[in-house]
Write an enzyme that holds these catalytic residues in place. Structure first.
Site, PDB file in Angstrom:
ATOM      1  N   GLN A  71      -0.397  -9.496   6.559  1.00 27.18           N
ATOM      2  CA  GLN A  71       0.578  -8.775   7.365  1.00 27.18           C
ATOM      3  C   GLN A  71      -0.058  -8.282   8.662  1.00 27.18           C
ATOM      4  O   GLN A  71      -1.175  -7.770   8.660  1.00 27.18           O
ATOM      5  CB  GLN A  71       1.115  -7.593   6.554  1.00 27.18           C
ATOM      6  N   SER A 125      -5.791  -9.421   2.391  1.00 27.95           N
ATOM      7  CA  SER A 125      -4.708  -8.624   1.813  1.00 27.95           C
ATOM      8  C   SER A 125      -3.606  -9.540   1.284  1.00 27.95           C
ATOM      9  O   SER A 125      -3.832 -10.326   0.363  1.00 27.95           O
ATOM     10  CB  SER A 125      -4.168  -7.632   2.856  1.00 27.95           C
ATOM     11  N   LEU A 126      -2.412  -9.500   1.862  1.00 27.15           N
ATOM     12  CA  LEU A 126      -1.318 -10.358   1.431  1.00 27.15           C
ATOM     13  C   LEU A 126      -1.713 -11.829   1.416  1.00 27.15           C
ATOM     14  O   LEU A 126      -1.241 -12.610   0.586  1.00 27.15           O
ATOM     15  CB  LEU A 126      -0.116 -10.157   2.360  1.00 27.15           C
ATOM     16  N   ARG A 175       6.203  -6.889  -4.598  1.00 33.09           N
ATOM     17  CA  ARG A 175       5.083  -6.131  -4.020  1.00 33.09           C
ATOM     18  C   ARG A 175       5.538  -5.347  -2.792  1.00 33.09           C
ATOM     19  O   ARG A 175       5.236  -4.159  -2.650  1.00 33.09           O
ATOM     20  CB  ARG A 175       3.971  -7.114  -3.651  1.00 33.09           C
ATOM     21  N   HIS A 219      -3.563  -0.213   0.649  1.00 33.48           N
ATOM     22  CA  HIS A 219      -4.921  -0.254   0.096  1.00 33.48           C
ATOM     23  C   HIS A 219      -5.558   1.116  -0.119  1.00 33.48           C
ATOM     24  O   HIS A 219      -6.783   1.210  -0.231  1.00 33.48           O
ATOM     25  CB  HIS A 219      -5.830  -1.140   0.956  1.00 33.48           C
ATOM     26  N   GLN A 227      -5.778  -4.648  -6.070  1.00 28.83           N
ATOM     27  CA  GLN A 227      -5.876  -4.890  -4.638  1.00 28.83           C
ATOM     28  C   GLN A 227      -5.014  -3.920  -3.839  1.00 28.83           C
ATOM     29  O   GLN A 227      -5.367  -3.530  -2.722  1.00 28.83           O
ATOM     30  CB  GLN A 227      -5.458  -6.338  -4.330  1.00 28.83           C
TER      31      GLN A 227
END
Length: 311
Positions: free
Chosen positions: A12, A93-94, A118, A202, A251
């Site tokens: 993202q 991340s994503l 998510r 996070h 995560q």
């Protein structure tokens, strides 16, 4: 050579209106991939990417499935061009979900369903404007970690993205993040920037979202990856499907250890990296982490051709 090649997928923040349009004009896999993800999230993502509005694309529940589709689309174009398989994969991340689809651990429909859940869970975990994220440039990791501890004052404030030497993102409750910005300037940061995001990713504020995601993961089919994926949480691969479920949930509230991830790739013999998805964010970070590595951003036909010619 494939033995020195890795693939990385952005997350993202790399989205943009019109992304992958030139690649889509040359490779039908792009629109086909977006159509497949759109079917499972209930939104015409390709229309949104091309027609906007940008503020709608930038909403977390739309950005995340769109970026999943973008990463997988580039991977499918690479496969259609008979590009060699990489030795390792990772996603920021994503982007870890795109990597797991490319590695054969997740089907794209399952990944689309998970990413949509998510995004909804992350958005619901924190009230609007209650959380924030900020980038601190020019301070080392230890200084940022100490600064967060000093400025928390009982609130959540954590270093969450170790993106490159001297580039760390923090996240937490908005007042704490704002205190940290002021303290970072006093500590000698070259630049501080409040990020335009709707959720503080996070950090511990995402633990409720992780519980929701953990439930969704339990119903999802996961296979051992055919290509090792280095995970954000510890910059190491996980082959056990249940272990992958656990680490994807972790995560959400754990730091993205991108510096360690790229360093681990280099230690395992990687020399060339393809950034599969819109933009050049990871290419820039990788150069700062290890100048001996070459990263090829692939988001248009020229980038695909250039990468294919070099690896």
């Amino acid at each position: 050579m494939k033995h020195s090649l890795a693939f990385v997928f952005p997350g993202q923040g790399s989205q943009s209106q019109g992304m992958l349009a030139e690649l889509a004009a040359a490779w039908p896999q792009v629109e086909a991939t977006f159509a497949e993800v759109s079917e499972y999230v209930g939104c015409d993502l390709w229309a949104l990417v091309n027609e906007g509005p940008l503020e709608t694309l930038n909403q977390t529940e739309n950005t995340q499935p769109a970026m999943l589709a973008a990463g997988v689309a580039v991977w499918r174009c690479w496969q259609a061009a008979d590009g060699p398989n990489p030795r390792l994969m990772a996603g920021h991340s994503l982007g870890e979900y795109s990597a797991l689809v490319a590695a054969g651990a997740l089907s794209l429909p399952d990944a689309a369903t998970l990413v949509a859940e998510r995004a909804r869970a992350m958005q619901a975990a924190v009230a609007p404007e209650a959380g924030a994220m900020a980038a601190l440039i020019g301070l080392d990791d230890a200084t940022v970690i100490t600064l967060c501890a000093e400025q928390a004052n009982g609130e959540v404030l954590e270093a969450v993205n170790f993106n490159a030497p001297g580039q760390v993102v923090i996240a937490g409750e908005r007042p704490a993040v704002e205190r940290a910005l002021a303290a970072a300037k006093s500590a000698g940061a070259k630049r501080v920037l409040l990020l335009a995001v709707s959720v503080p990713s996070h950090c511990a504020l995402m633990r409720p979202a992780a519980e929701v995601l953990h439930t969704a993961l339990a119903d999802c089919v996961i296979q051992a990856p055919a290509i090792p994926v280095l995970h954000n949480v510890h910059a190491a691969p996980v082959t056990d499907p249940q272990g992958i479920r656990e680490i994807l949930a972790q995560q959400l509230y754990s730091p993205v250890r991108w510096v360690e991830t790229i360093q681990a790739m280099a230690k395992q013999g990687v020399q060339q990296i393809i950034e599969a998805g819109p933009g050049k964010a990871l290419t820039g970070l990788n150069k700062r982490i290890d100048k001996t590595l070459t990263t090829y951003p692939v988001f248009d036909p020229e980038g695909l051709t250039a990468a294919f010619a070099e690896v």
